[in-house]
Write a protein that holds these residues in place. Structure first.
Motif, PDB file in Angstrom:
ATOM      1  N   LEU A 137      53.205  51.831  26.168  1.00 51.99           N
ATOM      2  CA  LEU A 137      53.079  53.255  25.873  1.00 51.99           C
ATOM      3  C   LEU A 137      53.485  54.126  27.054  1.00 51.99           C
ATOM      4  CD1 LEU A 137      49.762  53.290  23.819  1.00 51.99           C
ATOM      5  CD2 LEU A 137      52.078  53.719  22.979  1.00 51.99           C
ATOM      6  N   ASP A 138      53.341  53.604  28.252  1.00 45.35           N
ATOM      7  CA  ASP A 138      53.753  54.347  29.435  1.00 45.35           C
ATOM      8  C   ASP A 138      55.272  54.449  29.515  1.00 45.35           C
ATOM      9  OD1 ASP A 138      53.215  55.732  31.875  1.00 45.35           O
ATOM     10  OD2 ASP A 138      53.770  53.928  32.984  1.00 45.35           O
ATOM     11  N   LEU A 139      55.970  53.465  28.968  1.00 50.58           N
ATOM     12  CA  LEU A 139      57.425  53.414  29.054  1.00 50.58           C
ATOM     13  C   LEU A 139      58.127  54.137  27.907  1.00 50.58           C
ATOM     14  CD1 LEU A 139      57.820  49.676  30.087  1.00 50.58           C
ATOM     15  CD2 LEU A 139      58.410  51.644  31.501  1.00 50.58           C
ATOM     16  N   VAL A 140      57.508  54.151  26.732  1.00 49.15           N
ATOM     17  CA  VAL A 140      58.170  54.692  25.544  1.00 49.15           C
ATOM     18  C   VAL A 140      57.992  56.209  25.477  1.00 49.15           C
ATOM     19  CG1 VAL A 140      58.275  54.641  23.029  1.00 49.15           C
ATOM     20  CG2 VAL A 140      57.882  52.538  24.295  1.00 49.15           C
ATOM     21  N   LYS A 141      58.994  56.928  25.969  1.00 46.79           N
ATOM     22  CA  LYS A 141      58.984  58.385  25.971  1.00 46.79           C
ATOM     23  C   LYS A 141      60.385  58.902  25.709  1.00 46.79           C
ATOM     24  CE  LYS A 141      55.259  58.720  29.400  1.00 46.79           C
ATOM     25  NZ  LYS A 141      54.900  59.175  30.769  1.00 46.79           N
ATOM     26  N   ASP A 142      60.459  60.021  25.019  1.00 39.97           N
ATOM     27  CA  ASP A 142      61.745  60.689  24.834  1.00 39.97           C
ATOM     28  C   ASP A 142      62.184  61.265  26.170  1.00 39.97           C
ATOM     29  OD1 ASP A 142      63.731  62.064  22.804  1.00 39.97           O
ATOM     30  OD2 ASP A 142      63.076  63.619  24.204  1.00 39.97           O
ATOM     31  N   GLU A 143      63.387  60.939  26.591  1.00 36.37           N
ATOM     32  CA  GLU A 143      63.825  61.329  27.932  1.00 36.37           C
ATOM     33  C   GLU A 143      64.036  62.831  28.075  1.00 36.37           C
ATOM     34  OE1 GLU A 143      67.469  59.508  28.938  1.00 36.37           O
ATOM     35  OE2 GLU A 143      68.602  60.336  27.244  1.00 36.37           O
ATOM     36  N   ASN A 144      64.290  63.531  26.985  1.00 39.58           N
ATOM     37  CA  ASN A 144      64.533  64.969  27.061  1.00 39.58           C
ATOM     38  C   ASN A 144      63.241  65.793  27.038  1.00 39.58           C
ATOM     39  OD1 ASN A 144      67.486  64.964  27.041  1.00 39.58           O
ATOM     40  ND2 ASN A 144      67.276  64.173  24.963  1.00 39.58           N
ATOM     41  N   SER A 145      62.334  65.454  26.126  1.00 35.53           N
ATOM     42  CA  SER A 145      61.108  66.234  25.980  1.00 35.53           C
ATOM     43  C   SER A 145      59.921  65.647  26.737  1.00 35.53           C
ATOM     44  CB  SER A 145      60.733  66.351  24.500  1.00 35.53           C
ATOM     45  OG  SER A 145      60.393  65.068  23.980  1.00 35.53           O
ATOM     46  N   GLY A 146      59.985  64.338  27.008  1.00 36.52           N
ATOM     47  CA  GLY A 146      58.846  63.681  27.624  1.00 36.52           C
ATOM     48  C   GLY A 146      57.766  63.296  26.637  1.00 36.52           C
ATOM     49  N   ASN A 147      58.028  63.483  25.345  1.00 38.82           N
ATOM     50  CA  ASN A 147      57.046  63.120  24.324  1.00 38.82           C
ATOM     51  C   ASN A 147      56.984  61.614  24.129  1.00 38.82           C
ATOM     52  OD1 ASN A 147      56.271  65.783  23.547  1.00 38.82           O
ATOM     53  ND2 ASN A 147      58.227  65.980  22.480  1.00 38.82           N
ATOM     54  N   GLY A 148      55.763  61.110  23.994  1.00 38.75           N
ATOM     55  CA  GLY A 148      55.571  59.698  23.736  1.00 38.75           C
ATOM     56  C   GLY A 148      55.079  59.459  22.324  1.00 38.75           C
ATOM     57  N   VAL A 149      54.767  58.210  22.034  1.00 42.06           N
ATOM     58  CA  VAL A 149      54.287  57.823  20.712  1.00 42.06           C
ATOM     59  C   VAL A 149      52.998  58.567  20.365  1.00 42.06           C
ATOM     60  CG1 VAL A 149      53.380  55.891  19.357  1.00 42.06           C
ATOM     61  CG2 VAL A 149      55.406  55.564  20.791  1.00 42.06           C
ATOM     62  N   LEU A 150      52.092  58.682  21.320  1.00 37.86           N
ATOM     63  CA  LEU A 150      50.835  59.375  21.069  1.00 37.86           C
ATOM     64  C   LEU A 150      51.069  60.856  20.743  1.00 37.86           C
ATOM     65  CD1 LEU A 150      48.555  57.848  23.854  1.00 37.86           C
ATOM     66  CD2 LEU A 150      48.235  57.588  21.394  1.00 37.86           C
ATOM     67  N   HIS A 151      52.000  61.491  21.439  1.00 40.88           N
ATOM     68  CA  HIS A 151      52.304  62.893  21.163  1.00 40.88           C
ATOM     69  C   HIS A 151      52.731  63.086  19.706  1.00 40.88           C
ATOM     70  CE1 HIS A 151      52.678  63.231  25.596  1.00 40.88           C
ATOM     71  NE2 HIS A 151      52.369  64.496  25.400  1.00 40.88           N
TER      72      HIS A 151
END
Length: 211
Positions: free
Chosen positions: A44-58
């Motif tokens: 979960l720490d690695l999986v983020k959208d590179e443009n917005s910074g949103n992750g799965v939890l978001h």
């Protein structure tokens, strides 16, 4: 060795979290964790959208997918709940400073708010506009969320909401990356056009939680 999670896999994971496809999300999650020999926390720490910074939890929080949030929090709690590393994930901020709790509160998803708070989300964390989650909910008329959080959060949170002036809220767009999944808060087409123009001007990828 640095885990190798492809952009396509990250896009798929963000999409599954946004649309609430629990089985697909869990399956890809398990596949990647086994392949890369990483924990759910590292995943979960690695999986983020590179443009917005949103992750799965978001994205799960933004759309009120509390079942996904419960599953992820349960995985993060193994072997111990609310460790510093887990809390860092629960309270992770995207590039506008918004946490999953901000998104759940803004969109009025009370059950998702409850899940996040039960698992260590910090209701006093503020975004780049200086707003905490309950204040964002108040601005967007999510009264059920505001009342519940204030009741559970205590006097300190209530003082924070009452003390805000609302300055900087000249339009109804909230933070530029926070798009609601409901249409009843949209006053007219001109507002949507203005939001789109702002996003384009800022060069921020639209992270609209709508399916």
């Amino acid at each position: 060795m640095t885990p190798n999670i492809s952009e396509d896999e990250i896009d798929d994971l963000i999409y599954f979290a946004r649309t609430g496809e629990v089985d697909e999300l869990n399956s890809l999650n398990e596949t990647i964790c086994q392949r890369e020999s990483i924990s759910s926390l590292e995943f979960l720490d690695l999986v983020k959208d590179e443009n917005s910074g949103n992750g799965v939890l978001h994205m799960a929080a933004a759309n009120g997918h509390d079942k996904i949030l419960l599953d992820l929090c349960k995985a993060l709690s193994n072997p111990s709940p609310q460790t510093p590393a887990m809390l860092a994930i629960i309270n992770s901020q995207n590039k506008a400073g918004n946490t999953p709790l901000h998104w759940a509160a803004l969109n009025g998803h009370l059950e998702s708010v409850k899940v996040l708070l039960d698992n260590g989300a910090d209701p006093t964390r503020t975004n780049q506009r200086g707003h905490d989650a309950v204040y964002e909910a108040e601005l967007n008329d999510k009264k059920e969320v505001v009342e519940w959080v204030l009741k559970e959060g205590g006097e300190g949170l209530e003082e924070g909401v009452v003390g805000e002036t609302g300055e900087g809220r000249a339009d109804e767009s909230a933070d530029e990356d926070m798009q609601t999944d409901e249409t009843d808060g949209v006053k007219d087409e001109e507002l949507l056009k203005r939001i789109g123009e702002q996003l384009g001007h800022l060069g921020i990828q639209d992270a609209d939680p709508k399916t």
